[in-house]
Write a protein that holds these residues in place. Sequence first.
Motif, mmCIF file in Angstrom:
data_model
loop_
_atom_site.group_PDB
_atom_site.id
_atom_site.type_symbol
_atom_site.label_atom_id
_atom_site.label_comp_id
_atom_site.label_asym_id
_atom_site.label_seq_id
_atom_site.Cartn_x
_atom_site.Cartn_y
_atom_site.Cartn_z
ATOM 1 N N THR A 255 0.826 -1.211 0.000
ATOM 2 C CA THR A 255 0.000 0.000 0.000
ATOM 3 C C THR A 255 0.859 1.258 0.000
ATOM 4 O OG1 THR A 255 -0.143 -0.052 2.412
ATOM 5 C CG2 THR A 255 -1.913 -1.136 1.191
ATOM 6 N N SER A 256 2.162 1.093 -0.176
ATOM 7 C CA SER A 256 3.072 2.229 -0.162
ATOM 8 C C SER A 256 4.075 2.099 -1.301
ATOM 9 C CB SER A 256 3.820 2.277 1.173
ATOM 10 O OG SER A 256 4.991 3.055 1.076
ATOM 11 N N GLN A 257 4.206 3.143 -2.097
ATOM 12 C CA GLN A 257 5.165 3.136 -3.198
ATOM 13 C C GLN A 257 6.576 2.927 -2.663
ATOM 14 O OE1 GLN A 257 5.742 6.920 -5.065
ATOM 15 N NE2 GLN A 257 6.958 6.092 -6.721
ATOM 16 N N LEU A 258 6.926 3.630 -1.600
ATOM 17 C CA LEU A 258 8.266 3.520 -1.026
ATOM 18 C C LEU A 258 8.536 2.102 -0.535
ATOM 19 C CD1 LEU A 258 10.919 4.839 -0.129
ATOM 20 C CD2 LEU A 258 9.771 5.456 2.004
ATOM 21 N N ALA B 95 -9.206 -11.573 -2.183
ATOM 22 C CA ALA B 95 -8.690 -11.419 -0.818
ATOM 23 C C ALA B 95 -7.832 -10.166 -0.695
ATOM 24 C CB ALA B 95 -7.890 -12.658 -0.420
ATOM 25 N N TYR B 96 -7.011 -9.907 -1.698
ATOM 26 C CA TYR B 96 -6.147 -8.722 -1.667
ATOM 27 C C TYR B 96 -6.982 -7.445 -1.713
ATOM 28 C CZ TYR B 96 -2.461 -5.423 -2.871
ATOM 29 O OH TYR B 96 -1.614 -4.348 -2.881
ATOM 30 N N LEU B 97 -7.964 -7.401 -2.599
ATOM 31 C CA LEU B 97 -8.809 -6.213 -2.712
ATOM 32 C C LEU B 97 -9.617 -5.982 -1.441
ATOM 33 C CD1 LEU B 97 -10.015 -6.597 -6.405
ATOM 34 C CD2 LEU B 97 -8.271 -5.027 -5.515
ATOM 35 N N LEU B 98 -10.075 -7.039 -0.802
ATOM 36 C CA LEU B 98 -10.795 -6.915 0.468
ATOM 37 C C LEU B 98 -9.880 -6.322 1.536
ATOM 38 C CD1 LEU B 98 -13.325 -7.366 2.166
ATOM 39 C CD2 LEU B 98 -12.514 -9.705 2.592
ATOM 40 N N ALA B 99 -8.639 -6.787 1.595
ATOM 41 C CA ALA B 99 -7.680 -6.253 2.564
ATOM 42 C C ALA B 99 -7.434 -4.764 2.319
ATOM 43 C CB ALA B 99 -6.367 -7.035 2.498
ATOM 44 N N LEU B 100 -7.344 -4.360 1.054
ATOM 45 C CA LEU B 100 -7.169 -2.939 0.741
ATOM 46 C C LEU B 100 -8.379 -2.129 1.186
ATOM 47 C CD1 LEU B 100 -5.584 -3.002 -2.846
ATOM 48 C CD2 LEU B 100 -4.430 -2.690 -0.650
ATOM 49 N N SER B 101 -9.557 -2.650 0.916
ATOM 50 C CA SER B 101 -10.792 -1.960 1.291
ATOM 51 C C SER B 101 -10.869 -1.780 2.806
ATOM 52 C CB SER B 101 -12.003 -2.751 0.782
ATOM 53 O OG SER B 101 -13.190 -2.110 1.154
ATOM 54 N N GLN C 157 -3.557 8.651 -6.088
ATOM 55 C CA GLN C 157 -4.851 8.008 -6.320
ATOM 56 C C GLN C 157 -4.768 6.492 -6.199
ATOM 57 O OE1 GLN C 157 -6.046 9.777 -10.226
ATOM 58 N NE2 GLN C 157 -8.025 9.859 -9.165
ATOM 59 N N TYR C 158 -3.639 5.943 -6.615
ATOM 60 C CA TYR C 158 -3.453 4.488 -6.666
ATOM 61 C C TYR C 158 -2.184 4.099 -5.896
ATOM 62 C CZ TYR C 158 -6.661 5.053 -10.613
ATOM 63 O OH TYR C 158 -7.729 5.374 -11.417
ATOM 64 N N PRO C 159 -2.180 4.279 -4.568
ATOM 65 C CA PRO C 159 -0.949 4.019 -3.805
ATOM 66 C C PRO C 159 -0.598 2.539 -3.684
ATOM 67 C CG PRO C 159 -2.732 4.526 -2.312
ATOM 68 C CD PRO C 159 -3.256 4.756 -3.704
ATOM 69 N N ALA C 160 -1.580 1.669 -3.792
ATOM 70 C CA ALA C 160 -1.308 0.239 -3.666
ATOM 71 C C ALA C 160 -0.872 -0.324 -5.013
ATOM 72 C CB ALA C 160 -2.547 -0.493 -3.165
ATOM 73 N N HIS C 161 -0.075 -1.363 -4.939
ATOM 74 C CA HIS C 161 0.427 -2.023 -6.130
ATOM 75 C C HIS C 161 0.284 -3.516 -5.918
ATOM 76 C CE1 HIS C 161 3.165 -3.151 -9.366
ATOM 77 N NE2 HIS C 161 3.092 -1.906 -9.790
ATOM 78 N N LEU C 162 0.120 -4.260 -6.998
ATOM 79 C CA LEU C 162 0.057 -5.712 -6.841
ATOM 80 C C LEU C 162 0.743 -6.406 -7.991
ATOM 81 C CD1 LEU C 162 -2.136 -7.597 -8.665
ATOM 82 C CD2 LEU C 162 -3.719 -6.091 -7.523
ATOM 83 N N ARG D 89 -8.531 -1.472 4.831
ATOM 84 C CA ARG D 89 -7.519 -0.501 5.263
ATOM 85 C C ARG D 89 -7.803 0.901 4.728
ATOM 86 N NH1 ARG D 89 -5.487 -5.403 5.099
ATOM 87 N NH2 ARG D 89 -3.842 -6.060 6.518
ATOM 88 N N GLY D 90 -8.852 1.049 3.935
ATOM 89 C CA GLY D 90 -9.210 2.365 3.405
ATOM 90 C C GLY D 90 -8.259 2.877 2.334
ATOM 91 N N VAL D 91 -7.616 1.982 1.624
ATOM 92 C CA VAL D 91 -6.682 2.374 0.565
ATOM 93 C C VAL D 91 -7.494 2.901 -0.624
ATOM 94 C CG1 VAL D 91 -4.890 1.535 -1.005
ATOM 95 C CG2 VAL D 91 -5.008 0.664 1.341
ATOM 96 N N PRO D 92 -7.157 4.102 -1.132
ATOM 97 C CA PRO D 92 -7.980 4.713 -2.177
ATOM 98 C C PRO D 92 -7.965 4.012 -3.528
ATOM 99 C CG PRO D 92 -6.063 6.080 -1.723
ATOM 100 C CD PRO D 92 -6.067 4.980 -0.701
ATOM 101 N N GLY D 93 -6.881 3.331 -3.881
ATOM 102 C CA GLY D 93 -6.831 2.665 -5.179
ATOM 103 C C GLY D 93 -5.615 1.781 -5.307
#
Length: 158
Positions: free
Chosen positions: A16-19, A90-96, A65-70, A98-102
């Motif tokens: 969920t973080s680019q860095l 499962a991954y998308l549910l985990a992002l949701s 806008q899209y901080p998460a990557h997969l 955590r309130g990840v925007p995209g």
Amino acid sequence: MAVLDGQAVGYILGSTSQLLYRRAMTRSVLRTAWSVLPPVGKLWLCLRYLLRLARFASPHADWTQYPAHLHINLLPDARGFRLGEQSLEAYLLALSERGVPGVQLSTTTENQAAVGLYHKFGFQVLVSKVTPLWTLWLGHPAQHLIMGRLESAISVGH
């Protein structure tokens, strides 16, 4: 990890973080390169890919806008068992949760099965660019796609 008949047949990696994503990828590449040092040919293949990747840099979507990557991968024999769908869900549910925007990902039009899966889950093409990155392996340039999905689509499901 995707498991079929007790065997690992695929995986999904995400951040969920680019860095953190870039750090993890760097560590992973270095560990992988180190683990294949004795067979010099394998190390050369890794380095060849990394040099091409540096030369033909991949585009990215807006990280705000899209901080998460997969990254998802299944062995060819494991396809058709819905393992990719289950892993992605499962991954998308985990992002949701955590309130990840995209979330964004990278693929090519060569991988039609993956592109179809991503479309099924509401991903849209954000950037499309022809690149010679994979010419050594494919014999021709490939259409590189950056696909993304926003939180509103993540929380709705597919």
